[in-house]
Scaffold this motif. Structure first.
Motif, PDB file in Angstrom:
ATOM      1  N   TYR A   1      44.212  43.556  37.934  1.00 51.26           N
ATOM      2  CA  TYR A   1      45.397  42.994  37.744  1.00 51.26           C
ATOM      3  C   TYR A   1      45.160  42.269  39.303  1.00 51.26           C
ATOM      4  O   TYR A   1      44.785  42.118  40.120  1.00 51.26           O
ATOM      5  CB  TYR A   1      46.012  43.482  38.113  1.00 51.26           C
ATOM      6  CG  TYR A   1      47.541  43.413  38.531  1.00 51.26           C
ATOM      7  CD1 TYR A   1      48.515  42.131  37.632  1.00 51.26           C
ATOM      8  CD2 TYR A   1      48.932  43.883  39.039  1.00 51.26           C
ATOM      9  CE1 TYR A   1      49.779  41.695  37.821  1.00 51.26           C
ATOM     10  CE2 TYR A   1      49.851  43.211  39.773  1.00 51.26           C
ATOM     11  CZ  TYR A   1      50.737  41.878  38.764  1.00 51.26           C
ATOM     12  OH  TYR A   1      51.645  41.697  38.765  1.00 51.26           O
TER      13      TYR A   1
ATOM     14  N   GLU B   1      47.116  39.148  41.105  1.00 51.78           N
ATOM     15  CA  GLU B   1      48.426  38.500  41.500  1.00 51.78           C
ATOM     16  C   GLU B   1      48.836  37.866  42.378  1.00 51.78           C
ATOM     17  O   GLU B   1      48.093  39.443  43.831  1.00 51.78           O
ATOM     18  CB  GLU B   1      49.524  39.071  40.700  1.00 51.78           C
ATOM     19  CG  GLU B   1      50.677  38.780  41.309  1.00 51.78           C
ATOM     20  CD  GLU B   1      51.611  37.316  40.559  1.00 51.78           C
ATOM     21  OE1 GLU B   1      51.654  36.653  41.329  1.00 51.78           O
ATOM     22  OE2 GLU B   1      51.940  37.633  39.101  1.00 51.78           O
TER      23      GLU B   1
ATOM     24  N   GLY C   1      53.685  41.639  42.389  1.00 51.97           N
ATOM     25  CA  GLY C   1      52.183  42.645  41.672  1.00 51.97           C
ATOM     26  C   GLY C   1      52.877  43.457  41.893  1.00 51.97           C
ATOM     27  O   GLY C   1      52.322  44.712  41.765  1.00 51.97           O
ATOM     28  N   SER C   2      53.332  44.321  43.406  1.00 50.52           N
ATOM     29  CA  SER C   2      53.933  45.354  43.978  1.00 50.52           C
ATOM     30  C   SER C   2      54.662  46.280  42.734  1.00 50.52           C
ATOM     31  O   SER C   2      54.082  47.237  42.025  1.00 50.52           O
ATOM     32  CB  SER C   2      54.640  44.998  45.242  1.00 50.52           C
ATOM     33  OG  SER C   2      54.070  44.998  46.152  1.00 50.52           O
TER      34      SER C   2
ATOM     35  N   LYS D   1      52.362  46.680  39.395  1.00 53.83           N
ATOM     36  CA  LYS D   1      51.376  47.431  39.837  1.00 53.83           C
ATOM     37  C   LYS D   1      51.438  49.276  39.407  1.00 53.83           C
ATOM     38  O   LYS D   1      51.583  50.048  39.864  1.00 53.83           O
ATOM     39  CB  LYS D   1      50.593  47.135  41.229  1.00 53.83           C
ATOM     40  CG  LYS D   1      49.598  48.737  41.677  1.00 53.83           C
ATOM     41  CD  LYS D   1      49.120  48.269  43.117  1.00 53.83           C
ATOM     42  CE  LYS D   1      47.360  49.251  43.276  1.00 53.83           C
ATOM     43  NZ  LYS D   1      48.682  49.933  43.936  1.00 53.83           N
TER      44      LYS D   1
ATOM     45  N   ILE E   1      45.334  51.062  38.463  1.00 54.62           N
ATOM     46  CA  ILE E   1      44.907  49.619  38.661  1.00 54.62           C
ATOM     47  C   ILE E   1      44.384  48.856  40.178  1.00 54.62           C
ATOM     48  O   ILE E   1      44.951  49.485  40.614  1.00 54.62           O
ATOM     49  CB  ILE E   1      46.975  49.255  39.133  1.00 54.62           C
ATOM     50  CG1 ILE E   1      47.658  49.528  38.088  1.00 54.62           C
ATOM     51  CG2 ILE E   1      47.357  47.556  39.484  1.00 54.62           C
ATOM     52  CD1 ILE E   1      47.562  49.022  36.243  1.00 54.62           C
ATOM     53  N   ASN E   2      43.805  48.075  39.469  1.00 53.89           N
ATOM     54  CA  ASN E   2      42.762  47.372  40.201  1.00 53.89           C
ATOM     55  C   ASN E   2      43.558  45.758  41.167  1.00 53.89           C
ATOM     56  O   ASN E   2      43.580  45.648  39.964  1.00 53.89           O
ATOM     57  CB  ASN E   2      41.207  47.401  40.589  1.00 53.89           C
ATOM     58  CG  ASN E   2      40.153  48.255  39.961  1.00 53.89           C
ATOM     59  OD1 ASN E   2      40.959  49.647  41.172  1.00 53.89           O
ATOM     60  ND2 ASN E   2      39.537  48.559  39.703  1.00 53.89           N
ATOM     61  N   TRP E   3      44.078  46.196  41.737  1.00 56.89           N
ATOM     62  CA  TRP E   3      45.250  44.808  41.830  1.00 56.89           C
ATOM     63  C   TRP E   3      43.935  43.697  43.079  1.00 56.89           C
ATOM     64  O   TRP E   3      43.408  44.240  44.566  1.00 56.89           O
ATOM     65  CB  TRP E   3      46.839  45.003  43.086  1.00 56.89           C
ATOM     66  CG  TRP E   3      47.183  44.560  43.053  1.00 56.89           C
ATOM     67  CD1 TRP E   3      47.786  42.695  42.496  1.00 56.89           C
ATOM     68  CD2 TRP E   3      48.386  44.098  43.625  1.00 56.89           C
ATOM     69  NE1 TRP E   3      47.877  42.047  43.310  1.00 56.89           N
ATOM     70  CE2 TRP E   3      49.313  42.430  43.787  1.00 56.89           C
ATOM     71  CE3 TRP E   3      48.814  45.297  44.134  1.00 56.89           C
ATOM     72  CZ2 TRP E   3      50.036  42.580  44.834  1.00 56.89           C
ATOM     73  CZ3 TRP E   3      50.008  44.781  45.304  1.00 56.89           C
ATOM     74  CH2 TRP E   3      50.792  43.282  45.705  1.00 56.89           C
TER      75      TRP E   3
ATOM     76  N   LYS F   1      44.092  39.660  45.106  1.00 61.12           N
ATOM     77  CA  LYS F   1      45.068  38.908  45.052  1.00 61.12           C
ATOM     78  C   LYS F   1      44.837  37.679  44.805  1.00 61.12           C
ATOM     79  O   LYS F   1      45.353  36.251  45.222  1.00 61.12           O
ATOM     80  CB  LYS F   1      46.171  38.557  46.441  1.00 61.12           C
ATOM     81  CG  LYS F   1      47.004  40.082  46.522  1.00 61.12           C
ATOM     82  CD  LYS F   1      47.524  40.495  47.650  1.00 61.12           C
ATOM     83  CE  LYS F   1      48.043  42.081  48.003  1.00 61.12           C
ATOM     84  NZ  LYS F   1      48.925  42.523  49.436  1.00 61.12           N
TER      85      LYS F   1
END
Length: 223
Positions: free
Chosen positions: A6, A8, A14-15, A18, A28-30, A32
């Motif tokens: 992900y 974002e 994003g929070s 997720k 989820i691998n977030w 930025k």
């Protein structure tokens, strides 16, 4: 458990995305920004990618990810509603969702893409006398059982066609998907690669039956 990459940059959006997706059972691998995305894409079952990112924009990041992992679905997110933006994104992405969106819609789109991807990955595609084993990245001559060895670019071009079966793809669409750069009119690079690809997969490269030339527009592969 399915892993989603992900990308974002907006903290608030994003929070909650997720958190919602984790509650639905995804890992989820977030990120930025697009930095580090190429290194993680092969671990992901699907990519969720925002268009507006710091540094490289989502279109550029998405093209690089698709080049690295052609079989991984990409879902674009954007507040932009212009048709041109959607068309640009869909040259390499598998779906395009406009912000704001309901989490149930995002989850439904993800499920469709994962289901479609799973079917494609486990299936055998037959094109004339050749068989393409998507999951194994193998291409075999169905008459002899001999494996056909393609270069990276040749394989990516063929996958571009298989992702859009029976559709006429312009030179611009293919080039931008495979090379990740803008097509320059008169550039023979794509034509040369398709000629060499035909020499490997066509029974008669001078009269191709798998990759058709649509005069004045581009190419098509029928399934």
């Amino acid at each position: 458990m399915r892993t989603l990459l992900y990308i974002e940059d907006e903290q608030e959006i994003g929070s909650w995305v997720k958190e919602d997706l984790e509650q639905r059972g995804y890992t989820i691998n977030w990120l930025k920004s697009g930095d580090g995305a190429v290194a993680l894409v092969n671990e992901a079952d699907l990519v969720i990618l925002d268009v507006m990112l710091p540094g490289l924009d989502g279109f550029t990041v998405g093209q690089r990810l698709k080049k690295e992992a052609p079989g991984t679905p990409i879902l674009m997110l954007s507040a932009r509603t212009a048709v041109d933006d959607k068309l640009h994104g869909l040259q390499f992405a598998d779906d395009y969702l406009t912000k704001p969106f309901h989490p149930d819609e995002l989850a439904a789109r993800i499920e469709v893409l994962l289901r479609r991807s799973g079917q494609t990955a486990s299936s055998e595609v037959k094109l004339g006398h050749i068989k393409v084993f998507m999951k194994e990245n193998r291409i075999v001559d169905g008459r002899t059982g001999e494996e056909l060895i393609l270069t990276g670019k040749q394989y990516q071009i063929l996958m571009c066609f298989l992702k859009h079966p029976n559709q006429i793809l312009t030179k611009e669409q293919i080039y931008e998907t495979v090379w990740g750069d803008s097509f320059i009119d008169g550039d023979k690079t794509l034509m040369v690669h398709i000629r060499h690809l035909r020499e490997k997969i066509e029974l008669d490269p001078g009269s191709p039956k798998i990759i058709e030339t649509i005069r004045g527009i581009g190419y098509r592969v029928k399934q």
